[in-house]
Every structure is written in C-alpha cells, then in structure tokens.
Design a protein around this motif. Structure first.
Motif, mmCIF file in Angstrom:
data_model
loop_
_atom_site.group_PDB
_atom_site.id
_atom_site.type_symbol
_atom_site.label_atom_id
_atom_site.label_comp_id
_atom_site.label_asym_id
_atom_site.label_seq_id
_atom_site.Cartn_x
_atom_site.Cartn_y
_atom_site.Cartn_z
ATOM 1 N N ALA A 188 0.874 -1.234 -0.018
ATOM 2 C CA ALA A 188 -0.009 0.012 0.031
ATOM 3 C C ALA A 188 0.911 1.153 -0.119
ATOM 4 O O ALA A 188 0.433 2.315 -0.532
ATOM 5 C CB ALA A 188 -1.011 -0.138 1.326
ATOM 6 N N ASP A 189 2.055 1.263 0.643
ATOM 7 C CA ASP A 189 3.046 2.318 0.674
ATOM 8 C C ASP A 189 4.584 1.784 0.656
ATOM 9 O O ASP A 189 5.007 2.021 1.861
ATOM 10 C CB ASP A 189 2.587 3.296 1.712
ATOM 11 N N ARG A 190 4.983 1.278 -0.353
ATOM 12 C CA ARG A 190 6.124 0.631 -0.168
ATOM 13 C C ARG A 190 7.390 1.996 0.308
ATOM 14 O O ARG A 190 7.995 1.656 0.796
ATOM 15 C CB ARG A 190 6.464 0.319 -1.721
ATOM 16 N N GLU A 191 7.284 2.941 -0.621
ATOM 17 C CA GLU A 191 8.215 4.307 -0.274
ATOM 18 C C GLU A 191 8.361 4.343 1.393
ATOM 19 O O GLU A 191 9.211 4.411 2.164
ATOM 20 C CB GLU A 191 7.785 5.123 -1.011
ATOM 21 N N TYR A 192 7.130 4.610 1.996
ATOM 22 C CA TYR A 192 7.159 4.875 3.440
ATOM 23 C C TYR A 192 7.896 3.784 4.222
ATOM 24 O O TYR A 192 8.393 4.033 4.901
ATOM 25 C CB TYR A 192 5.695 5.226 3.790
ATOM 26 N N TYR A 193 7.410 2.394 3.878
ATOM 27 C CA TYR A 193 7.964 1.533 4.809
ATOM 28 C C TYR A 193 9.414 1.445 4.478
ATOM 29 O O TYR A 193 10.018 1.177 5.691
ATOM 30 C CB TYR A 193 6.987 0.333 4.529
ATOM 31 N N ASP A 194 9.656 1.244 3.462
ATOM 32 C CA ASP A 194 11.143 1.409 3.055
ATOM 33 C C ASP A 194 11.926 2.560 3.745
ATOM 34 O O ASP A 194 13.283 2.304 4.305
ATOM 35 C CB ASP A 194 11.601 1.353 1.481
ATOM 36 N N ARG A 199 17.426 -1.681 5.433
ATOM 37 C CA ARG A 199 17.312 -2.781 4.757
ATOM 38 C C ARG A 199 15.852 -3.518 4.807
ATOM 39 O O ARG A 199 15.426 -3.554 5.894
ATOM 40 C CB ARG A 199 18.174 -4.002 4.470
ATOM 41 N N THR A 200 15.143 -4.095 3.687
ATOM 42 C CA THR A 200 13.967 -4.662 3.759
ATOM 43 C C THR A 200 13.998 -6.319 3.441
ATOM 44 O O THR A 200 14.611 -6.521 2.476
ATOM 45 C CB THR A 200 12.927 -4.117 2.659
#
Ligand code: FAD
Ligand code: UDP
Length: 337
Positions: A188-194, A199-200
């Motif tokens: 839903a919000d990859r940028e925010y979580y990254d 590292r992910t």
C-alpha cells in the motif's frame, strides 16, 4: 528512529529472521498485512478446542538443529499424524502401505501401483491443482510416501509434534521484544515502509510487488470452512482425505484429535476446498512448474539488483514446510550478520 531491518510478513520465516537479527543486536520492525501474527501457521482456541486457521500444521523434521531451535520457543506435544483416505465411500489406510493393498485386494506391484494412482492420487491432485495429474510437478506428489511396510504415519521424520499452546503462541515468543505492526500492507505504501529501515526483507509474493509487470505467477488457493458440531466426535480421527474429484473438498480435519482435547459435547471440523487464485484471495501454494519458476527467477534477479532481500514460502516461490522455512531464515541471517 530508523530500523536496521524492515521485515514484511509475520509468518514463521519473518519471525525467525526477526529473532535472530534482534539477538545479533539489530533493530527490527516487522509489518504484517493480516490482523494477527503467525502467517499460515496461525491458530486460535474456539470453545476450548485449538484450531489452525489455515489448515492442519504438523511439525516434522529430520534436523536435530531445527528441532532444538523450535524447542527454545515452545513445549511440544508428541504427535504423529495419521490420515485415512476415502474413495467412493470406502475408507482406506493412507499413505499407501501394505494395509492399503490388503484393503484393495491386490498384491504390492505394478497393478497395485496403478490402482493407487487412479484412486488416491488422480482425483485429489486434479482438484487440488486444477490441472491434469500429469501436469503437476512430480515433486508435489512425491511428498506422499508409498510404503511396502505397515507404517501408516503421514511423515517418517525423526522429530514430529505440535507446540502445546499452538503455533501463534510459539511465534509470539519468537517475536518477543520485536516491534510488530499489524494490518500494515507493505504494497500500500512501499516508499514509506522502506524509509523506516536501512534494509527490507520481503516474504510476500514477488509478482504482486512489481505490479505483475513481467506476468503473473500462478498460485493455488483454498477455502477453509470451519464448523462447530454439537457432538463429542464428528469423524473420530484427525484428518480424512477425500480422493475423488467429484467430492469438492480435499480433506476434513477434526481438531480435538490433533491437540488432544477431552470430550466437550462439541467439536470443530474444517473442510478444505481447493480454489483458483484470483489475486483477491490467499496464495497458499506456489505452482512450481518450468514456466513459473523461470518467471520467478526473473523477478528475484530484479529484487536482488534493487538490494531487496526476499524469502519465505511466497517470496522464494518454493513449496516449503515449516522446518525448511526456519532453516532458510537461519541461513539468511547467518549471511547477513
Ligand atoms: P507465510 O506463513 O505465508 O507468512 C507470510 C506472511 O507475510 C503472511 O502472514 C502474509 O500475510 C504476510 N504478507 C504477505 N504480503 C504482505 C504485505 N504486502 N505486507 C505485509 N505482510 C504481508 N508445513 C509443515 O511443516 N507442516 C504442515 O503440516 C503444513 N501444513 C500446511 C497446510 C497448508 C494448507 C499450507 C498452506 C501450508 C502448510 N505448511 C505446512 C507450510 C507452512 O505453512 C509454511 O512452511 C510456513 O508457513 C512458511 O512461513 P512463511 O513465513 O514463509 O510464510
Ligand atoms: N495427494 C493426493 N492424495 C492424497 C494426498 C495428497 O493425490 O490423498 C497429492 C496431492 O497432489 C497433494 C500432494 O500429494 O497436493 C501433497 O500432499 P500433502 O498432503 O503433502 O499436501 P499439503 O498438506 O501440503 O496440502
């Protein structure tokens, strides 16, 4: 605060990574799309009976190291899974063994092998996988042993059992002291979580991560129908496999025969109905044929180039059991720290 690692998915793979990275001094955030931890191992107690929300999970491994590892997080109940097969209303010993041949009235040999394939494997496999038996990877069917002994256990691993207070509790102990956010969808919000970690580690499906832009990976789904019956015992054993194609479900599990529960006057039973994966339901099984494996390789090379770490049953697109999920999480963290 910026975490060292963001882990997407609070299943067994994510939980073991979180535990090991935390113990190595890293700061870890786990996010999980569902409202609970545990991934497909999750369970809960209903009316005094523990049920697995996503199908029966029996822990089995030949690895002393993995067995010792899970014993750090739970006490274990001795349990060896035994299953019966139902074909045209007749109940047979299963996995196929000498008792099955006796029930079929055939000697072990090519004739028995043919009957066993047609009665116990063709219908079940075709409904489970939605394709002819011949088009299902042989490794899937080879999960089931065919024995020339009287052994009727589903698994023959050295170590087998059930965590006494369930998998969710065991995984919660693995996540002790780790920050976990539920109902949090990475996609839903990859940028925010990254942005919240250096590292992910991603344990979800890779094709969805990239908007399926190189094509869709195939999965098979299931519908679990959990039913309460006001009787002490509904089928009197843990699991029965329904091997005919015309019966729409593959198996029924009566939970009080797994986590041993005294008679309560009621019982919980789960029917598993195979279903196509349509992008809105759960992708329980990867379909590891040549086309899908090649497409997955393409996606995983891309993830690697981007520095994304991928793992788990969905991320690695491998039909792995719990012990294999743990082993690969341990191997990953060993590499990382
Ligand atoms: P999962 O349990 O699938 O966890 C992945 C997690 O990631 C999920 O909770 C998911 O919600 C989350 N996630 C995905 N995408 C996102 C996102 N975008 N954002 C946030 N979170 C996300 N193994 C055995 O050893 N014995 C058994 O008897 C057995 N029985 C099984 C029966 C069934 C019906 C199934 C489906 C599997 C069974 N397994 C069994 C396999 C076992 O479930 C897996 O090996 C194990 O759960 C793998 O753990 P995982 O963490 O890789 O995956
Ligand atoms: N299988 C079958 N008949 C059975 C049980 C299993 O044909 O009664 C085949 C089927 O293709 C299934 C595979 O063997 O998908 C693996 O079975 P297992 O019970 O290991 O499946 P899982 O528990 O992973 O769903």
């Amino acid at each position: 605060m910026i975490y060292d690692y963001l882990i997407v998915g609070a299943g067994l793979f994510g939980a073991v990574c979180a535990r090991e990275l935390t113990d190595a001094g890293k700061r870890v955030l786990v996010i999980e799309r569902r409202g609970q931890i545990g991934g497909n191992c999750a369970d809960e107690v209903r009316d005094g009976i523990r049920i697995s929300l996503y199908g029966g999970h029996i822990f089995h491994t030949n690895s002393r190291r993995i067995w010792d590892y899970v014993n750090r997080f739970s006490e274990w109940q001795q349990y060896e899974h035994r299953v019966k097969a139902v074909y045209q209303g007749v109940v047979y010993s299963f996995p196929p063994n000498l008792m099955t041949c006796q029930q079929l009235g055939v000697e072990p040999g090519p004739e028995a092998d043919f009957i066993i394939k047609e009665r116990f494997f063709r219908g079940y496999t075709e409904k489970q996988w939605g394709r002819p038996l011949e088009n299902v990877p042989a490794s899937v069917i080879k999960r089931i042993p065919i024995r020339s002994t009287w052994d009727d256990r589903y698994f023959d691993d050295r170590f087998q059992g059930l965590p006494v207070d369930g998998y969710s509790a065991m995984i919660a102990r693995m996540l002790d002291g780790v920050d976990v956010e539920l109902c949090a969808d990475y996609l839903a919000d990859r940028e925010y979580y990254d942005s919240r970690a250096r590292r992910t580690i991603y344990t979800g499906p890779l094709d969805a991560l990239y908007g399926h832009d190189c094509g869709r990976l195939e999965y098979r789904s299931l519908i679990f129908q959990h039913t309460r019956h006001d009787t002490d015992s509904w089928q009197g054993c843990a699991t029965m496999n329904y091997t005919e194609k015309c019966v729409p479900f593959t198996r029924t599990t009566e939970w009080r025969y797994m986590w041993r529960t005294p008679k309560l006057g009621h019982t919980w039973v789960t029917h598993e109905y195979p279903a196509a994966y349509d992008g809105t339901n759960e992708p329980y099984y990867p379909v590891g044929d040549a086309r899908n494996n090649a497409l997955h390789r393409q996606y995983s090379e891309r993830a690697k180039r981007e520095g994304l770490i991928v793992g788990g049953r969905l991320g690695s697109y491998m039909y792995i059991n719990m012990d294999q999920a743990i082993a690969s999480a341990l191997a990953l963290v060993e590499k990382l720290v």
